[in-house]
Scaffold this active site. Structure first.
Site, mmCIF file in Angstrom:
data_model
loop_
_atom_site.group_PDB
_atom_site.id
_atom_site.type_symbol
_atom_site.label_atom_id
_atom_site.label_comp_id
_atom_site.label_asym_id
_atom_site.label_seq_id
_atom_site.Cartn_x
_atom_site.Cartn_y
_atom_site.Cartn_z
ATOM 1 N N PRO A 76 -37.514 -32.034 41.224
ATOM 2 C CA PRO A 76 -37.300 -31.403 40.784
ATOM 3 C C PRO A 76 -35.938 -30.482 40.354
ATOM 4 O O PRO A 76 -35.186 -30.162 39.549
ATOM 5 C CB PRO A 76 -38.664 -30.239 40.378
ATOM 6 C CG PRO A 76 -40.040 -30.569 41.098
ATOM 7 C CD PRO A 76 -38.803 -31.639 41.704
ATOM 8 N N GLU A 103 -45.909 -32.392 49.478
ATOM 9 C CA GLU A 103 -45.053 -30.733 49.757
ATOM 10 C C GLU A 103 -43.452 -30.571 49.735
ATOM 11 O O GLU A 103 -42.787 -30.333 49.074
ATOM 12 C CB GLU A 103 -45.546 -29.683 50.380
ATOM 13 C CG GLU A 103 -46.608 -29.206 50.041
ATOM 14 C CD GLU A 103 -47.747 -29.774 50.237
ATOM 15 O OE1 GLU A 103 -47.759 -30.462 51.230
ATOM 16 O OE2 GLU A 103 -48.678 -29.729 49.253
ATOM 17 N N ARG A 141 -35.143 -48.851 27.517
ATOM 18 C CA ARG A 141 -34.715 -49.335 26.412
ATOM 19 C C ARG A 141 -33.172 -50.147 26.038
ATOM 20 O O ARG A 141 -33.006 -49.739 24.850
ATOM 21 C CB ARG A 141 -35.148 -48.009 25.684
ATOM 22 C CG ARG A 141 -35.886 -47.301 26.005
ATOM 23 C CD ARG A 141 -36.587 -45.881 24.939
ATOM 24 N NE ARG A 141 -35.843 -46.626 23.858
ATOM 25 C CZ ARG A 141 -36.764 -46.979 22.509
ATOM 26 N NH1 ARG A 141 -38.190 -47.378 23.181
ATOM 27 N NH2 ARG A 141 -36.013 -46.816 21.716
ATOM 28 N N ASP A 156 -32.400 -44.522 17.450
ATOM 29 C CA ASP A 156 -33.291 -42.994 17.568
ATOM 30 C C ASP A 156 -32.797 -41.815 18.335
ATOM 31 O O ASP A 156 -32.046 -41.880 18.272
ATOM 32 C CB ASP A 156 -33.762 -43.924 19.581
ATOM 33 C CG ASP A 156 -34.735 -44.765 19.642
ATOM 34 O OD1 ASP A 156 -35.554 -45.421 18.674
ATOM 35 O OD2 ASP A 156 -34.910 -45.545 20.366
HETATM 36 N N1 ADE Z 1 -41.117 -34.667 41.574
HETATM 37 C C1 ADE Z 1 -42.048 -33.416 41.405
HETATM 38 N N2 ADE Z 1 -41.286 -33.104 40.477
HETATM 39 C C2 ADE Z 1 -40.916 -34.022 39.206
HETATM 40 C C3 ADE Z 1 -40.132 -33.681 38.311
HETATM 41 N N3 ADE Z 1 -39.907 -32.700 37.291
HETATM 42 N N4 ADE Z 1 -38.924 -34.886 37.648
HETATM 43 C C4 ADE Z 1 -39.147 -35.416 38.819
HETATM 44 N N5 ADE Z 1 -39.215 -35.461 39.927
HETATM 45 C C5 ADE Z 1 -40.177 -34.703 40.578
#
Ligand code: ADE
Length: 234
Positions: A76, A103, A141, A156
């Site tokens: 993330p 985690e 794609r 697209d």
């Molecule tokens: N691993 C956990 N959450 C993620 C996300 N939002 N994007 C990419 N990998 C992740």
């Protein structure tokens, strides 16, 4: 987790046409201990488990090809995936995607092994696998020869920098809801203009961040001018 995703849609097409090759590796195969342990307790904390660096480094070093290879950790904290990034990845000879689990992942992976981190949005998944599958689908794609009609990738949403125009199919009228008459006009220039206008209208309403000064042509700007100022209605 990958079987279902890769056995349908655009990814299956890419695999069938042999323009893309996908290999899924199990990190446990790159451990050296009896228990094939891929995670361990975090230093400085009590909770959770962290993916160990050794199996990840060993796996990537075993699979990456010399020269044209890019390594990304799904997390993330990464650069958010968009059509631009998908296009970039599609041009690479090899892309290695590292899926974090548990985690977290020992920071040395992100710092010293990966070329970058990719996120698929501002939320936390329980692992990188779903994110990797999303990346693979989005990238496939853009690999030449995957989407038969190259025009359909170009048109697209996002590929052209804006959202898609609305599409309709039969019946012409459904529960009193009519398909816009312009689509039966047979006037392709008119249809093209209508579609562009609708796409611009939707984009301006829903994603005003995408209709910045540098993305629109003078013709687009004229079309936008014709759209009544009824923003924020959707
Ligand atoms: N691993 C956990 N959450 C993620 C996300 N939002 N994007 C990419 N990998 C992740």
């Amino acid at each position: 987790m990958f079987e279902g995703v890769f056995s349908g849609g655009v990814v299956k097409k890419a695999l069938d046409r042999e323009v893309v090759r996908i290999v899924v590796h199990d990190l446990r195969n790159f451990t050296t201990d009896k228990h094939r342990q891929v995670d361990d307790r975090p230093f400085g904390g009590l909770e959770g488990m962290v993916l160990k660096p050794e199996p990840v480094f060993r796996a990537v070093e075993a699979v990456r090809q010399d020269g044209g290879s890019k390594v990304y950790l799904l997390s993330p904290q990464g650069r958010t995936l968009d059509a631009g990034l998908a296009r970039e990845l599609a041009a690479e000879q090899q892309v290695v995607l590292i899926c974090g689990r548990y985690e977290g992942v020992d920071e040395r992976v992100a710092e010293h092994l990966a070329d970058g981190e990719i996120s698929i949005g501002d939320y936390v998944l329980s692992g990188g696998e779903l994110a990797a599958a999303v990346v693979v689908d989005a990238v496939a794609r853009f690999v030449p020869g995957v989407v038969g009609n190259e025009g359909s990738v170009r048109n697209d949403s996002f590929s052209g920098g804006i959202l898609d125009y609305p599409q309709y199919t039969r019946p012409r009228e459904f529960r009193g809801l009519k398909v816009p008459a312009v689509l039966f006009s047979g006037d392709h220039k008119k249809i093209e203009r209508w579609r562009r206008k609708k796409a611009l209208e939707k984009t301006a309403r829903r994603r005003p961040d995408l209709v910045g000064a540098d993305t629109l042509s003078p013709e687009d700007r004229d079309l936008l001018e014709e759209i009544p100022n009824e923003r924020n209605n959707e």
